[in-house]
Design a protein around this motif. Structure first.
Motif, mmCIF file in Angstrom:
data_model
loop_
_atom_site.group_PDB
_atom_site.id
_atom_site.type_symbol
_atom_site.label_atom_id
_atom_site.label_comp_id
_atom_site.label_asym_id
_atom_site.label_seq_id
_atom_site.Cartn_x
_atom_site.Cartn_y
_atom_site.Cartn_z
ATOM 1 N N ASP A 214 0.819 -1.212 0.000
ATOM 2 C CA ASP A 214 0.000 0.000 0.000
ATOM 3 C C ASP A 214 0.850 1.258 0.000
ATOM 4 O O ASP A 214 0.520 2.245 -0.670
ATOM 5 C CB ASP A 214 -0.991 0.006 1.167
ATOM 6 C CG ASP A 214 -0.370 -0.230 2.533
ATOM 7 O OD1 ASP A 214 0.851 -0.524 2.611
ATOM 8 O OD2 ASP A 214 -1.110 -0.117 3.541
ATOM 9 N N THR A 218 0.817 4.094 -3.009
ATOM 10 C CA THR A 218 0.521 5.492 -2.696
ATOM 11 C C THR A 218 1.659 6.414 -3.129
ATOM 12 O O THR A 218 1.423 7.449 -3.779
ATOM 13 C CB THR A 218 0.258 5.654 -1.190
ATOM 14 O OG1 THR A 218 -0.897 4.887 -0.835
ATOM 15 C CG2 THR A 218 0.017 7.109 -0.825
ATOM 16 N N GLY A 231 -7.330 3.413 -2.576
ATOM 17 C CA GLY A 231 -6.460 2.731 -1.629
ATOM 18 C C GLY A 231 -7.022 1.382 -1.244
ATOM 19 O O GLY A 231 -8.092 0.970 -1.705
ATOM 20 N N HIS A 233 -7.949 0.658 1.757
ATOM 21 C CA HIS A 233 -8.988 0.859 2.754
ATOM 22 C C HIS A 233 -9.475 2.297 2.647
ATOM 23 O O HIS A 233 -8.847 3.137 1.999
ATOM 24 C CB HIS A 233 -8.481 0.555 4.167
ATOM 25 C CG HIS A 233 -7.470 1.541 4.682
ATOM 26 N ND1 HIS A 233 -6.140 1.505 4.325
ATOM 27 C CD2 HIS A 233 -7.605 2.601 5.523
ATOM 28 C CE1 HIS A 233 -5.497 2.479 4.930
ATOM 29 N NE2 HIS A 233 -6.360 3.169 5.658
ATOM 30 N N ARG A 235 -10.799 5.904 4.525
ATOM 31 C CA ARG A 235 -10.670 6.711 5.731
ATOM 32 C C ARG A 235 -12.060 6.973 6.322
ATOM 33 O O ARG A 235 -13.064 6.888 5.604
ATOM 34 C CB ARG A 235 -9.980 8.044 5.403
ATOM 35 C CG ARG A 235 -8.610 7.866 4.751
ATOM 36 C CD ARG A 235 -7.960 9.214 4.462
ATOM 37 N NE ARG A 235 -8.725 10.020 3.520
ATOM 38 C CZ ARG A 235 -8.637 9.942 2.193
ATOM 39 N NH1 ARG A 235 -7.807 9.054 1.643
ATOM 40 N NH2 ARG A 235 -9.353 10.716 1.406
ATOM 41 N N ARG A 265 -7.105 -0.542 7.664
ATOM 42 C CA ARG A 265 -6.103 -1.225 6.836
ATOM 43 C C ARG A 265 -6.244 -2.739 6.958
ATOM 44 O O ARG A 265 -6.189 -3.294 8.055
ATOM 45 C CB ARG A 265 -4.699 -0.803 7.259
ATOM 46 C CG ARG A 265 -3.577 -1.339 6.374
ATOM 47 C CD ARG A 265 -2.239 -0.780 6.840
ATOM 48 N NE ARG A 265 -1.159 -1.138 5.927
ATOM 49 C CZ ARG A 265 -0.362 -2.193 6.081
ATOM 50 N NH1 ARG A 265 -0.535 -3.003 7.129
ATOM 51 N NH2 ARG A 265 0.605 -2.438 5.208
ATOM 52 N N ARG A 267 -5.383 -6.753 6.803
ATOM 53 C CA ARG A 267 -4.192 -7.566 7.047
ATOM 54 C C ARG A 267 -3.613 -8.059 5.726
ATOM 55 O O ARG A 267 -2.392 -8.122 5.559
ATOM 56 C CB ARG A 267 -4.556 -8.751 7.949
ATOM 57 C CG ARG A 267 -3.410 -9.696 8.254
ATOM 58 C CD ARG A 267 -3.813 -10.724 9.316
ATOM 59 N NE ARG A 267 -2.794 -11.759 9.491
ATOM 60 C CZ ARG A 267 -1.694 -11.602 10.202
ATOM 61 N NH1 ARG A 267 -1.450 -10.455 10.801
ATOM 62 N NH2 ARG A 267 -0.836 -12.609 10.325
ATOM 63 N N LEU A 269 -3.081 -7.422 1.849
ATOM 64 C CA LEU A 269 -3.065 -6.398 0.801
ATOM 65 C C LEU A 269 -3.048 -7.104 -0.551
ATOM 66 O O LEU A 269 -2.037 -7.693 -0.938
ATOM 67 C CB LEU A 269 -1.839 -5.494 0.953
ATOM 68 C CG LEU A 269 -1.743 -4.718 2.276
ATOM 69 C CD1 LEU A 269 -0.392 -4.021 2.397
ATOM 70 C CD2 LEU A 269 -2.872 -3.703 2.392
#
Length: 407
Positions: A214, A218, A231, A233, A235, A265, A267, A269
């Motif tokens: 991640d 980004t 992303g 996850h 916000r 977030r 676990r 990805l």
């Protein structure tokens, strides 16, 4: 947070207004029938949005409408982003397309290939050669998905907790180690089989870059492109814009279903299908590809690298239907090759729906789709949130979009 907005009249962009109306009415009918909760469809030409329609609900029970800034689980539309991440490392000389996978992930040393039998009697033999990075990008590595139910190796994945690609509670490193213990369906480079390969690439990116997946996305892709709504996850302030996820019922309706966790977030990805995005953000990603790796003065990749990503990379310019494993030998794969995590139209006379030569793109498990027609300077995206059983939106979507292109 930015919203996608229409920037030019359709006729000025060479689009037929009546055909676009037919497109919208067709999709709205699917909502009226209860087959879709709602949708967003957008067409751009030469980088300018010329058609943008939102209709229906992002959350049916709450009565919340689809809006231009709605957030969507894009699932496998994550894969082209992962391909861009890999190619960034290739351009920097930190990774090669012809690197053996075991150079970066030693657990993949000495792969073994299915050689008959099933269950406890499944037999294997040494692979004819190593898995290469390019095999992962083209889904020719011999990996699979457990949910296919077509091959004894698919069953072995399910027996190992991989029916949905991720063993419960495992992170990316742990999951990839489970993949490495699975036999390959075929020798690397000899067939095409859509698979967990992009999750493996996600771990390669972490090892080579020294960053969590991640963070790499980004820093190297999302922030430079201004994709602030994208992303693994969401916000807290984004939560109200996230569309509910639905699954198609046996009766053809829709019901809410659980999806990958995106509140906080995760676990695990997933470079295969973990991203949440918005129409504005994905428009920018498509435009970067259409423009050969650059957008608004920010260059991620060279034009040559993007050209390589979006050309057919299957051996002998093969098509998916002929080169694919049995699960993929279907009419919808006629006329299509495969680049690096995107399908590519190689023979428009054979595709199930009309498409221009060289058009590339991909879809997501919740009935999302995008494509880029570089010759016509067109990008298209379709967003909804339904995991289908029999629902087929894309052939008619492609046909109606094609009808709207008048020059």
């Amino acid at each position: 947070m930015a919203r996608l907005r229409q920037e030019v009249d359709p006729d000025e962009a060479g689009l037929d207004v009546k055909a676009l109306d037919r497109l919208d009415r067709h999709l709205a009918h699917l909502v009226d029938q209860g087959r879709l909760p709602g949708f967003l469809v957008a067409l751009s030409r030469g980088g300018r949005v010329a058609h943008l329609t939102t209709h229906g609900r992002r959350d049916v029970a709450a009565g919340l409408p689809v809006e231009a800034d709605t957030l969507w689980r894009i699932y496998s539309m994550t894969k082209p982003v992962t391909a861009v991440a890999v190619l960034l490392l290739v351009e920097e000389g930190r990774l090669s397309l012809d690197d053996p996978l075991e150079r970066h992930l030693p657990v993949f040393a000495d792969p073994r290939v299915y050689d008959g039998g099933s269950g406890a009697d499944l037999r294997t033999r040494p692979a004819a050669g190593p898995i290469l990075i390019r095999h992962l990008l083209t889904h020719t590595a011999g990996l699979t998905f457990g949910f296919y139910h077509r091959h004894p190796v698919d069953a072995r994945y399910r027996e190992s907790g991989l029916e949905y690609s991720v063993p419960p509670g495992k992170d990316l490193t742990e999951t990839v180690e489970v993949y490495a213990r699975m036999p390959l369906q075929f020798d690397p480079g000899t067939q095409w089989n859509y698979s967990v390969a992009s999750n493996v690439l996600g771990r390669v990116i972490e090892v080579v870059s020294g960053q969590p997946l991640d963070a790499f996305f980004t820093e190297r892709i999302l922030r430079p492109l201004g994709m602030t709504d994208t992303g693994f996850h969401i916000r807290p302030e984004q939560a109200g814009r996230l569309a509910e996820l639905y699954g198609e019922t046996d009766e053809g309706g829709i019901d809410p279903v659980p999806g990958l966790p995106v509140q906080g977030r995760p676990r695990f990805l997933s470079g295969s299908g973990g991203l949440v995005s918005s129409a504005y953000d994905f428009h920018r990603f498509m435009e970067m590809l259409r423009r050969g790796g650059e957008l608004d003065g920010v260059r991620l990749l060279s034009a040559d690298t993007v050209g390589m990503m979006t050309r057919n990379q299957l051996p002998g310019d093969a098509m998916l239907r002929s080169f694919g494993a049995p699960a993929h030998q279907e009419p919808g794969n006629d006329g299509l090759g495969f680049g690096f995590n995107v399908s590519v139209v190689t023979d428009p006379s054979r595709t199930l729906a009309p498409a221009g030569l060289g058009t590339y793109g991909w879809t997501g498990a919740a009935t999302t789709a995008f494509w880029v027609d570089p010759a016509r300077e067109v990008t298209v995206q379709f967003m909804t949130q339904v995991r289908p059983k029999t629902l087929k939106v894309f052939p008619e979507l492609r046909r109606l979009v094609h009808e709207a292109l008048v020059d």
